[in-house]
Design a protein around this motif. Structure first.
Motif, short mmCIF file in Angstrom:
data_model
loop_
_atom_site.label_atom_id
_atom_site.label_comp_id
_atom_site.label_asym_id
_atom_site.label_seq_id
_atom_site.Cartn_x
_atom_site.Cartn_y
_atom_site.Cartn_z
N TYR A 91 0.84 -1.19 0.00
CA TYR A 91 0.00 0.00 0.00
C TYR A 91 0.88 1.24 0.00
CZ TYR A 91 -3.42 -3.46 1.49
OH TYR A 91 -4.21 -4.56 1.56
N VAL A 92 0.28 2.37 -0.40
CA VAL A 92 0.97 3.65 -0.41
C VAL A 92 0.12 4.66 0.35
CG1 VAL A 92 1.94 5.49 -1.84
CG2 VAL A 92 1.97 3.12 -2.67
N ALA A 93 0.70 5.23 1.40
CA ALA A 93 0.03 6.28 2.18
C ALA A 93 0.72 7.60 1.87
CB ALA A 93 0.13 5.97 3.67
N LYS A 94 -0.09 8.65 1.64
CA LYS A 94 0.45 9.96 1.29
C LYS A 94 -0.15 11.03 2.19
CE LYS A 94 1.01 8.86 -3.61
NZ LYS A 94 0.65 9.25 -4.98
N TRP A 95 0.68 12.02 2.51
CA TRP A 95 0.27 13.21 3.26
C TRP A 95 0.94 14.41 2.62
CZ3 TRP A 95 3.27 16.92 5.57
CH2 TRP A 95 2.63 17.82 6.43
N SER A 96 0.23 15.52 2.54
CA SER A 96 0.84 16.76 2.04
C SER A 96 0.14 17.96 2.63
CB SER A 96 0.80 16.82 0.51
OG SER A 96 -0.54 16.90 0.06
N ILE A 97 0.86 19.06 2.67
CA ILE A 97 0.29 20.33 3.08
C ILE A 97 1.02 21.41 2.28
CG2 ILE A 97 1.83 20.77 5.05
CD1 ILE A 97 -0.73 21.73 6.57
N ALA A 98 0.30 22.47 1.95
CA ALA A 98 0.90 23.53 1.14
C ALA A 98 0.32 24.88 1.54
CB ALA A 98 0.61 23.28 -0.34
N ARG A 99 1.03 25.88 1.17
CA ARG A 99 0.52 27.25 1.31
C ARG A 99 -0.23 27.59 0.02
NH1 ARG A 99 2.35 29.65 5.73
NH2 ARG A 99 4.16 28.77 6.77
N ALA A 100 -1.14 28.54 0.09
CA ALA A 100 -1.93 28.93 -1.08
C ALA A 100 -1.00 29.23 -2.26
CB ALA A 100 -2.79 30.16 -0.75
N ARG A 101 -1.35 28.66 -3.41
CA ARG A 101 -0.59 28.83 -4.66
C ARG A 101 0.88 28.44 -4.51
NH1 ARG A 101 -3.74 32.58 -3.36
NH2 ARG A 101 -2.21 34.17 -2.80
N GLY A 102 1.24 27.71 -3.46
CA GLY A 102 2.61 27.26 -3.25
C GLY A 102 3.57 28.39 -2.88
N LYS A 103 3.02 29.55 -2.51
CA LYS A 103 3.86 30.71 -2.18
C LYS A 103 4.30 30.66 -0.72
CE LYS A 103 2.10 33.64 -5.75
NZ LYS A 103 2.36 34.92 -6.26
N VAL A 104 5.54 30.99 -0.49
CA VAL A 104 6.17 30.90 0.82
C VAL A 104 5.43 31.70 1.90
CG1 VAL A 104 8.30 31.38 2.09
CG2 VAL A 104 8.40 30.45 -0.21
#
Length: 179
Positions: A91-104
């Protein structure tokens, strides 16, 4: 359960993409090994990557779900992926988090999680659904996983000093999970 591969991107001190393949040499035949290195080398980040992908929580932050501060400074997104085997299936488990539009400097967005089989068939694609699916597959919730599988930074002594009935129950659940 057996962890086969950990992939991470922009987590803590490990900026950029990094992969650790536990099912490839030299780790595949190592049996037992230790994660060692200098302070800040990324040892705890590797453990964070595993627990983020599986449970949406970073090992070092305890029960704080999806901590935004795991993202490497000066980046707009981070992610973690774990390939793991249970009862002969991968199995593959994924997690991600980002800022809006990938901007710092933009606002932090909600985390994303998913669980799929090795062929890419989605088994869960929401934060709560992924959590439920992982617990179903592993037979362990986050707390039991941390006490019996992860044993991060000094937790091994806590495991050893726990009641024998508690240790036995944890070890028995792991034995059943490998069948």
């Amino acid at each position: 359960m057996r962890i086969l591969k950990v992939s991470l991107f922009n987590l803590n001190s490990l900026k950029g993409a990094h992969d650790v393949e536990f099912d490839a040499e030299p780790l595949a035949s190592a049996g037992l090994f230790a994660i060692t290195g200098a302070t800040g080398a990324g040892k705890s980040t590797l453990l964070d990557a595993i627990t983020l992908a599986l449970f949406g929580k970073a090992a070092r932050y305890g029960n704080s779900p999806n901590p935004a501060d795991v993202m490497s400074r000066g980046t707009g997104e981070c992610r973690s992926e774990v390939h793991f085997e249970v009862k002969g299936l991968v199995y593959v488990a994924k997690w991600s988090i980002a800022r809006a539009r990938g901007k710092v400097d933009a606002k932090m967005q909600q985390p994303k999680r998913s669980v799929s089989d090795l062929q890419g068939n989605l088994l869960a694609d929401s934060v709560s659904g992924s959590g439920e699916k992982i617990e179903e597959l592993l037979g362990l919730d986050y707390e039991r996983f941390m006490r019996s599988v992860m044993l991060a930074q000094g937790q091994f002594s806590r495991f050893l000093s726990s009641k024998s009935s508690d240790r036995a129950a944890l070890l028995e659940s792991l034995k059943i999970g490998r069948a």
